[in-house]
Design an enzyme around this catalytic site. Sequence first.
Site, short mmCIF file in Angstrom:
data_model
loop_
_atom_site.label_atom_id
_atom_site.label_comp_id
_atom_site.label_asym_id
_atom_site.label_seq_id
_atom_site.Cartn_x
_atom_site.Cartn_y
_atom_site.Cartn_z
N ASP A 100 0.83 -1.20 0.00
CA ASP A 100 0.00 0.00 0.00
C ASP A 100 0.87 1.27 0.00
O ASP A 100 1.79 1.38 0.82
CB ASP A 100 -0.86 -0.03 1.27
CG ASP A 100 -1.87 1.10 1.32
OD1 ASP A 100 -2.82 1.05 0.53
OD2 ASP A 100 -1.70 2.01 2.14
N GLU A 144 1.90 -0.35 -4.86
CA GLU A 144 0.89 0.66 -5.22
C GLU A 144 1.59 2.00 -5.29
O GLU A 144 1.98 2.57 -4.26
CB GLU A 144 -0.25 0.72 -4.19
CG GLU A 144 -1.37 1.64 -4.69
CD GLU A 144 -2.12 2.37 -3.59
OE1 GLU A 144 -3.21 2.88 -3.88
OE2 GLU A 144 -1.64 2.45 -2.45
N HIS A 158 -10.42 -0.27 -5.59
CA HIS A 158 -11.36 0.27 -4.60
C HIS A 158 -11.20 1.77 -4.38
O HIS A 158 -11.96 2.36 -3.62
CB HIS A 158 -11.15 -0.48 -3.29
CG HIS A 158 -9.77 -0.27 -2.73
ND1 HIS A 158 -8.63 -0.68 -3.40
CD2 HIS A 158 -9.33 0.34 -1.61
CE1 HIS A 158 -7.57 -0.34 -2.70
NE2 HIS A 158 -7.96 0.28 -1.61
N ASP A 159 -10.18 2.37 -5.00
CA ASP A 159 -9.96 3.81 -4.85
C ASP A 159 -10.43 4.61 -6.06
O ASP A 159 -10.42 5.84 -6.03
CB ASP A 159 -8.47 4.11 -4.64
CG ASP A 159 -7.93 3.51 -3.36
OD1 ASP A 159 -8.67 3.49 -2.36
OD2 ASP A 159 -6.77 3.06 -3.37
C1 GLC Z 1 -4.04 3.22 -0.56
C2 GLC Z 1 -5.31 2.42 -0.46
C3 GLC Z 1 -6.41 3.32 -0.04
C4 GLC Z 1 -6.08 3.88 1.33
C5 GLC Z 1 -4.73 4.56 1.32
C6 GLC Z 1 -4.21 4.81 2.69
O1 GLC Z 1 -4.12 4.19 -1.55
O2 GLC Z 1 -5.55 1.77 -1.68
O3 GLC Z 1 -7.65 2.66 -0.02
O4 GLC Z 1 -7.06 4.77 1.73
O5 GLC Z 1 -3.74 3.78 0.68
O6 GLC Z 1 -3.82 3.60 3.28
#
Ligand code: GLC
Length: 528
Positions: A201, A264, A325-326
């Site tokens: 993440d 990510e 999911h974002d």
């Molecule tokens: C990443 C996740 C997201 C989360 C963020 C903070 O971007 O995909 O859903 O809110 O990190 O952890």
Amino acid sequence: MAGTRWWQRGIIYHVYPRSFQDTDGDGIGDLEGIEQRLEHIAGLGCDAVWISPVYPSPMKDHGYDVADYTGIHPLFGTLEDFDRLVARARALGLKVIMDFVPNHSSDQHPWFLESRSSRDNPKRDWYVWRDAKPDGSPPNNWISVFSGPAWKWDEATGQYYLHSFLPEQPDLNWRNPEVRAAMYDAMRFWLDRGVDGFRLDVVYYCMKDPELRDNPPNPGWKPGMPEIDTLLQTNSNDHEDMAIVISEMRELVDEYDDRLLIGEIYLPLERLMAYYGRDLSGAHLPFNFQLILTPWEAREVAALVEQYEGLLPEGGWPNWVLGNHDQRRVAGRVGAAQARIAAMLLFTLRGTPTLYYGDEIGMPNVDIPPGRGEDAWGRHEAGFTRDPQRTPMQWDDTEHAGFSTVEPWLPLSPDWRARNVASQDRDPGSMLTLHRRLIALRRGSPALAIGDWSGIETVGDVFAFKRHREGDEITVVLNFGAREEEVADLHLPGGAGRITLSTHLDRDDETVGPGVRLRPNEGVIIVA
Ligand code: GLC
């Protein structure tokens, strides 16, 4: 397909655990639910399942605020349930990828509770604490991704702490070797339990400018963009020392057999490539989000693929993503007709595809009625809720769409009675059927799975390209427009070929050549 790794040939399916399958009747999905539905994922032809966080968490950011890196939240089940899920996945030939959240913990994590307890607590330096400026304001101008200052004042100890996301998600101090060791232990815990890899993440946030200097203003910011984008994130993430962290993580997973590291990373392509690491010693797959971020036009997408292919380091393996999911769901972003083109693109480009749950049935973005909103970003900054893309999976036309026996945590999409896995399973023209056929084709064709990529000149709204391997050649022609298009010459070997799949699922085995005519919003795959 000798010589390639499973994650190069493979297809990853992304599950948002709250919304996949509820088995204990609380309206929220759980591990047993995922286990029960693994057959759907295997049946699609996917190779791996990545599960968003299931750790103990106060759920301020729905699990991305982790209170224990080596446990399971009771909402989702137990460690034993997790082990059963992994065993069932194994039996079905599926790999399991854990979401790991290195940049920040929950403010309820015992480490943070200790850290904030006093200035001389041994864990004080595990997080990023700084004095106020002389006027009492925060140490620098950084803004939280979810809006507002990235610093929170702690009355008791008289300092600010850094939170790049919610105030309830304090940033860990990755420059402290004890923090790194503790996080690597947590990763080992899951690797020893048999997980096949991690999706890391916002990993590029772990290393910031050591002097925590101000970020410069972003001249490209326009009203309507989130507040975070008023500044360029020059100093608040992606520091060059990220190279050290990412290669340490890679060394760790390389102690185990054939495990996968996905990062990510929302950065421009030039910077993204750095995360493959020197001599590919970094992440195997730095997530490539460009299909989400690029305007949906043939020329733009063609230029993007060309650019991405050109920037990849020698031996670096590509990957493509349409949703998560974002981000707003692809069917909403490009429309239902073009979502079929998007699917054909995803499964015919060179590189590992990741499929977001529900996109295989064309789930839309769902308007959430006032009062039902759940996402913290939506609460902190108007207009940026991520709830619409997180609604429950639509399995069948029984009550609550087969997802739960009670009202789900987020409302179902209003189209669930017609749009669901069971109905599309029986429909030879459905989005689900298209996904199954695309995936089967990719799995059965070395040219599609691992072959080279080359573009054909783009005309009108058409993006066409070829995949080839050891004499096999596949031609993909995609009409991004709502008008008929004709491509005069596809340079097919011998001047002719056969359609093996149309997005409309009704042109099997038609002979074409030297060109092809496409209906509005139609894509075809041609074998020579
Ligand atoms: C990443 C996740 C997201 C989360 C963020 C903070 O971007 O995909 O859903 O809110 O990190 O952890």
